[in-house]
Write an enzyme that holds these catalytic residues in place. Structure first.
Site, PDB file in Angstrom:
ATOM      1  CB  VAL A 151      16.444 -20.591 -73.058  1.00 48.23           C
ATOM      2  CG1 VAL A 151      16.811 -21.737 -72.034  1.00 48.23           C
ATOM      3  CG2 VAL A 151      15.258 -20.637 -73.447  1.00 48.23           C
ATOM      4  CB  ALA A 201      21.393 -26.727 -68.990  1.00 47.33           C
ATOM      5  CG  ASP A 202      24.268 -23.874 -74.005  1.00 51.63           C
ATOM      6  OD1 ASP A 202      24.625 -22.941 -73.945  1.00 51.63           O
ATOM      7  OD2 ASP A 202      25.053 -24.975 -73.355  1.00 51.63           O
ATOM      8  NE  ARG A 203      16.666 -23.620 -75.969  1.00 50.36           N
ATOM      9  CZ  ARG A 203      15.993 -22.802 -76.841  1.00 50.36           C
ATOM     10  NH1 ARG A 203      13.995 -22.242 -76.600  1.00 50.36           N
ATOM     11  NH2 ARG A 203      16.215 -21.745 -77.074  1.00 50.36           N
ATOM     12  CB  ALA A 237      20.009 -28.483 -75.415  1.00 50.47           C
TER      13      ALA A 237
END
Length: 416
Positions: free
Chosen positions: A102, A279-281, A289
């Site tokens: 995100v 974390a990526d999102r 995610a």
């Protein structure tokens, strides 16, 4: 540009000459080489190919690539004038390079927001350029400052947790993928907490009854970011670590937490007390995610926390906190649950082949080779990320001094 000196600087931006270079992470740890990013298309390719990776880092590279492209355009004397619409189209294109993370979308959407005060047919000029430049510089500087705060906040959470458990002696931390200086502007998120914790809680300087003894980075198949990148950073920082395969986690935790079992070929037996991931999102309810394999780690931690093993005398050793570390820019309050996160799928060949340099008997690096490791032509599923349910997450550490934990109903409140 190449150098033989190891560095943990993943992004080099020359603020005076408006030049952007990134460390080609596909060549690590055997070769340290920087590649120029001259425009948005270069950034798209580098992000897509994972020459730069890590949610904060790709957002920064994306923003700086816009600065470089607009700067180069303004230096040209030809009549090919670019409009606000042209730039918006390029931003939308760049967002598609890594859809799950995100941070990239947030950064580029912020730039699009800056452009909204102009008409689509307006020609890009110095005023617009300066606004984009200022935004990108702030993004970089704030990310670095926030990473250091994440490290400090994570350290405090670790100290408070172990003190509350009345834990004494050495402990270990496990992590996955790469979440350090190579994935951010510097210091790192999950690896930043590890770095801050090791600095404060070494055996010879800890003011507590416990100390950080060892780190276990997971290999992180199929792209091996843990093996290639996290070990590179830990080795550079001289933090004690042992690399493990992703499928060794349960066995290692069980062995290290049982006083009656002695690890084989491991010279210490500090129990794993924390699994810290990036974390990526992170969505509104706390579902997260992150790199594929993160969900698996959370289920393993949950097993040891709830299993019959905790009736033994070593129950305290088997209590493992699962921590997500990320800047607040990674929190996506517009997405309700993890079911709504788009998961990027990577090419099949990343799973069926291994790419790396040929090493001779003395360890000297030779040409880069691609080696097949699976039956040709088979069906392959290769998601880059998985989603860890918030139920399996103990805390979310950001730059905010308040560490997010769940309420009595088991829910996170992530309102910024």
């Amino acid at each position: 540009m190449s150098t033989t000196t190891r560095t943990l600087q993943a992004i080099k931006f020359d603020r005076d000459n408006i030049k952007l270079e990134i460390l080609d992470q596909l060549l690590l740890p055997y070769s340290t080489s920087y590649i120029p990013i001259n425009n948005i298309e270069d950034a798209f390719k580098a992000i897509k190919l994972m020459q730069v990776r890590g949610a904060p880092a790709i957002a920064i590279v994306g923003a700086f690539s816009v600065v470089v492209e607009v700067s180069n355009y303004l230096k040209q004397s030809d009549s090919n004038q670019k409009t606000i619409k042209n730039l918006n189209d390029s931003l939308n294109y760049l967002i598609t390079s890594r859809p799950t993370a995100v941070n990239l979308a947030n950064a580029l959407n912020d730039i699009k927001q800056l452009l909204q005060k102009y008409n689509e047919t307006d020609i890009i000029g110095e005023k617009i350029y300066q606004q984009i430049y200022d935004y990108a510089i702030t993004l970089y500087d704030e990310d670095l400052a926030n990473n250091k705060k994440i490290g400090e906040n994570g350290l405090k959470y670790i100290i408070d947790t172990l003190t509350e458990q009345n834990f004494k002696g050495p402990f270990s931390i496990m992590t996955i993928c790469n979440t350090g200086s190579l994935a951010t502007s510097g210091h790192g998120t999950a690896l930043g907490i590890i770095r801050s914790t090791y600095q404060a809680l070494q055996k010879n300087n800890s003011k507590q009854d416990f100390w950080l003894d060892h780190i276990y980075p997971c290999e992180t198949r199929p792209y091996n970011q843990g093996a290639k990148l996290t070990t590179y950073e830990l080795d550079y920082e001289q933090i004690p670590f042992t690399l493990i395969c992703d499928n060794m986690v349960s066995s290692l935790i069980n062995t290290l937490s049982d006083d009656n079992k002695k690890p084989i070929k491991i010279d210490q037996s500090a129990p794993v007390k924390f699994i810290i991931v990036g974390a990526d999102r992170i969505v509104e309810n706390g579902d997260t995610a992150n790199k594929i394999g993160t969900f698996q780690l959370s289920t393993i931690a949950n097993f040891f926390n709830t299993n019959r093993f905790n009736t033994t005398a070593t129950a305290t050793n088997k209590q493992i906190k699962f921590i997500v570390a990320a800047p607040k820019t990674t929190i996506d309050l517009n997405t309700k649950t993890g079911d709504d996160i788009v998961i990027e799928e990577r090419p099949a060949n990343e799973l069926t082949t291994l790419v790396g340099p040929l090493l001779n008997e003395s360890g000297k690096v030779g040409e880069k080779l691609t080696v097949g490791i699976a039956t040709p032509g088979i069906s392959v599923w290769n998601p880059a990320f998985d989603v860890t349910p918030h139920e399996l997450i103990d805390s979310i550490v950001t730059e905010d001094p308040h560490v997010f934990t769940k309420d009595k109903n088991g829910e996170f409140n992530l309102i910024k």
